[in-house]
Design a protein around this motif. Structure first.
Motif, PDB file in Angstrom:
ATOM      1  N   ASN A  58       1.114  -0.983   0.168  1.00  0.00           N
ATOM      2  CA  ASN A  58       0.327   0.076   0.244  1.00  0.00           C
ATOM      3  C   ASN A  58       0.474   1.114   0.661  1.00  0.00           C
ATOM      4  N   LYS A  85       2.585   1.659  -3.281  1.00  0.00           N
ATOM      5  CA  LYS A  85       1.567   2.320  -4.571  1.00  0.00           C
ATOM      6  C   LYS A  85       1.680   3.155  -4.298  1.00  0.00           C
ATOM      7  N   HIS A  86       1.365   4.036  -3.126  1.00  0.00           N
ATOM      8  CA  HIS A  86       1.490   5.941  -2.420  1.00  0.00           C
ATOM      9  C   HIS A  86       2.379   6.323  -2.571  1.00  0.00           C
ATOM     10  N   GLU A  87       4.188   6.344  -2.989  1.00  0.00           N
ATOM     11  CA  GLU A  87       4.570   6.917  -3.259  1.00  0.00           C
ATOM     12  C   GLU A  87       4.698   6.361  -5.102  1.00  0.00           C
ATOM     13  N   HIS A 129       2.769   9.419  -5.586  1.00  0.00           N
ATOM     14  CA  HIS A 129       3.597  10.429  -6.503  1.00  0.00           C
ATOM     15  C   HIS A 129       5.015  10.557  -7.077  1.00  0.00           C
ATOM     16  N   GLU A 148      -1.578  14.034  -2.046  1.00  0.00           N
ATOM     17  CA  GLU A 148      -1.826  13.428  -0.935  1.00  0.00           C
ATOM     18  C   GLU A 148      -3.024  12.446  -1.267  1.00  0.00           C
ATOM     19  N   ALA A 188      -3.346  10.075  -4.107  1.00  0.00           N
ATOM     20  CA  ALA A 188      -2.011   9.467  -4.064  1.00  0.00           C
ATOM     21  C   ALA A 188      -2.859   8.154  -2.707  1.00  0.00           C
ATOM     22  N   GLY A 189      -3.951   8.718  -2.437  1.00  0.00           N
ATOM     23  CA  GLY A 189      -4.548   7.598  -1.094  1.00  0.00           C
ATOM     24  C   GLY A 189      -4.031   7.591   0.612  1.00  0.00           C
ATOM     25  N   ASP A 192      -3.053   4.451   1.981  1.00  0.00           N
ATOM     26  CA  ASP A 192      -2.133   4.105   1.251  1.00  0.00           C
ATOM     27  C   ASP A 192      -0.761   4.572   2.039  1.00  0.00           C
ATOM     28  N   GLY A 193      -1.418   5.874   2.305  1.00  0.00           N
ATOM     29  CA  GLY A 193      -0.034   6.960   2.737  1.00  0.00           C
ATOM     30  C   GLY A 193       0.554   6.777   4.439  1.00  0.00           C
TER      31      GLY A 193
END
Length: 85
Positions: free
Chosen positions: A31, A34-36, A39, A73, A76-77, A80-81
């Protein structure tokens, strides 16, 4: 990475295709990865749209330091972040 370089409450930050963090690789789950990645994609999108490498950092800063209200953010979720909003 020393804690003084990572903003409080954040796992790290992405600069183009590099995720700078104080976490060990075993602590980075799918997760967060995926977030990064999102970005990273945001970074490249704005570089390609403007032709300037610094476009995304400026837009990100303008979106505000409150991650729960920052549009990048949110895209990106937040979960997840690892943000708790």
């Amino acid at each position: 990475m020393p804690d003084k370089y990572i903003p409080k409450g954040r796992s790290g930050y992405t600069i183009a295709g590099v995720f700078v963090t104080r976490l060990w690789s075993k602590d980075i789950d799918a997760n967060l990865a995926k977030h990064e990645k999102i970005h990273r994609d945001q970074w490249y999108y704005y570089v390609n749209q403007t032709g300037y490498w610094f476009a995304f950092p400026i837009l990100y800063a303008a979106a505000g330091s409150n991650a729960c209200k920052n549009r990048f953010e949110i895209e990106a979720g937040l979960g997840d972040g690892r943000y708790r909003c």
